[in-house]
Design a protein around this motif. Structure first.
Motif, PDB file in Angstrom:
ATOM      1  N   GLY A   1      -6.802  11.669   4.906  1.00  0.00           N
ATOM      2  CA  GLY A   1      -7.798  10.496   5.258  1.00  0.00           C
ATOM      3  C   GLY A   1      -7.331  10.076   6.651  1.00  0.00           C
ATOM      4  O   GLY A   1      -8.102   9.760   7.582  1.00  0.00           O
ATOM      5  N   GLY A   2      -5.966   9.852   7.022  1.00  0.00           N
ATOM      6  CA  GLY A   2      -5.441   9.623   8.479  1.00  0.00           C
ATOM      7  C   GLY A   2      -6.033  10.505   9.611  1.00  0.00           C
ATOM      8  O   GLY A   2      -6.200  10.174  10.554  1.00  0.00           O
TER       9      GLY A   2
ATOM     10  N   PRO B   1      -3.705  13.138   0.165  1.00  0.00           N
ATOM     11  CA  PRO B   1      -4.918  12.635   0.607  1.00  0.00           C
ATOM     12  C   PRO B   1      -4.869  11.557   1.504  1.00  0.00           C
ATOM     13  O   PRO B   1      -5.838  11.438   2.360  1.00  0.00           O
ATOM     14  N   ALA B   2      -3.856  10.747   1.530  1.00  0.00           N
ATOM     15  CA  ALA B   2      -3.883   9.470   2.460  1.00  0.00           C
ATOM     16  C   ALA B   2      -3.593  10.053   3.843  1.00  0.00           C
ATOM     17  O   ALA B   2      -4.022   9.638   4.742  1.00  0.00           O
TER      18      ALA B   2
ATOM     19  N   GLU C   1      -8.372  19.405  -1.930  1.00  0.00           N
ATOM     20  CA  GLU C   1      -6.860  19.309  -1.995  1.00  0.00           C
ATOM     21  C   GLU C   1      -6.229  20.414  -2.775  1.00  0.00           C
ATOM     22  O   GLU C   1      -5.118  20.904  -2.405  1.00  0.00           O
TER      23      GLU C   1
ATOM     24  N   TRP D   1      -0.429   9.810  -3.893  1.00  0.00           N
ATOM     25  CA  TRP D   1      -1.444  10.217  -3.134  1.00  0.00           C
ATOM     26  C   TRP D   1      -1.052  10.491  -1.530  1.00  0.00           C
ATOM     27  O   TRP D   1      -1.891  10.176  -0.511  1.00  0.00           O
ATOM     28  N   GLU D   2       0.267  10.897  -1.294  1.00  0.00           N
ATOM     29  CA  GLU D   2       0.576  11.000   0.022  1.00  0.00           C
ATOM     30  C   GLU D   2      -0.182  12.008   0.812  1.00  0.00           C
ATOM     31  O   GLU D   2      -0.558  11.666   1.806  1.00  0.00           O
TER      32      GLU D   2
ATOM     33  N   ILE E   1       0.686   4.088  -3.000  1.00  0.00           N
ATOM     34  CA  ILE E   1       0.520   5.622  -2.448  1.00  0.00           C
ATOM     35  C   ILE E   1       1.822   6.467  -3.010  1.00  0.00           C
ATOM     36  O   ILE E   1       1.391   7.415  -3.572  1.00  0.00           O
ATOM     37  N   THR E   2       2.742   6.129  -3.000  1.00  0.00           N
ATOM     38  CA  THR E   2       4.029   6.639  -3.330  1.00  0.00           C
ATOM     39  C   THR E   2       4.218   6.789  -5.003  1.00  0.00           C
ATOM     40  O   THR E   2       4.172   7.716  -5.362  1.00  0.00           O
TER      41      THR E   2
ATOM     42  N   ILE F   1       0.897  -1.074   0.041  1.00  0.00           N
ATOM     43  CA  ILE F   1      -0.103  -0.117  -0.082  1.00  0.00           C
ATOM     44  C   ILE F   1       0.738   1.387   0.014  1.00  0.00           C
ATOM     45  O   ILE F   1       0.742   2.258  -0.547  1.00  0.00           O
ATOM     46  N   ASN F   2       1.857   1.219   0.669  1.00  0.00           N
ATOM     47  CA  ASN F   2       2.788   2.412   0.900  1.00  0.00           C
ATOM     48  C   ASN F   2       3.524   2.573  -0.683  1.00  0.00           C
ATOM     49  O   ASN F   2       3.605   3.802  -0.907  1.00  0.00           O
TER      50      ASN F   2
END
Length: 177
Positions: free
Chosen positions: A83-84, A79-80, A108, A76-77, A71-72, A67-68
């Protein structure tokens, strides 16, 4: 008369040890070439490259690492991370504020976090806390991730549509506007 020809440097004659070294180097090169050809034939037979004893890009990854990486790769850093924040909202603002104010969305492009409050008093309180909260969020997410917090108060009661309405009436919205 014949002209004297320039003397060529004579190559030294190889002795037994030097001949053995030269033969060993040639044998190693031939073995490498045969090994590479055999390896290519095996790969072609198997249908391409396969993962071996060492890690490479085709090996399975743990879910978190996969997943990381996704994302990279997709960029999507931010937005992720936001979301966190939505998931950790109670830890960031405290349980009392989180009970009455809930993050709704994050824009964003404008870098604006929209928060819905359940009463006008809590909306006013959150507007007063907004600069502190923006600083805390940017500290957690990275500088400039959130520029502003837009706070919404409670909406009016749900509108009911039905047959018993006066023409031109907006229903209960008439008393809130």
């Amino acid at each position: 008369m014949t002209e004297p020809q320039p003397e060529r440097p004579k190559t030294p004659e190889l002795s037994g040890v030097d001949l053995a070294r030269q033969a060993l180097v040639a044998a190693k090169e031939q073995a490498r070439a045969r090994g590479a050809a055999v390896q290519q034939k095996k790969q072609a037979r198997r249908g391409g490259l396969r993962s071996g004893a060492r890690a490479d890009g085709r090996d399975p990854l743990p879910l978190g690492a996969a997943i990381n990486r996704l994302i990279t790769e997709r960029g999507w850093e931010t937005p992720a991370a936001v979301g966190g924040v939505m998931g950790r909202w109670p830890q960031l603002v405290g349980p009392e504020v989180a009970q009455h104010c809930e993050p709704e969305r994050y824009d964003e492009e404008a870098r604006v976090l929209t928060v819905q409050c359940d009463s006008t008093a809590w909306a006013t309180q959150l507007r007063l806390l907004a600069p502190t909260l923006v600083a805390r969020l940017n500290e957690d997410l990275g500088h400039g991730t959130v520029k502003m917090i837009k706070v919404w108060g409670p909406g009016g009661p749900a509108r009911r549509y039905g047959q018993l309405r006066a023409p031109g009436s907006k229903g209960p919205g008439d008393t809130y506007g």
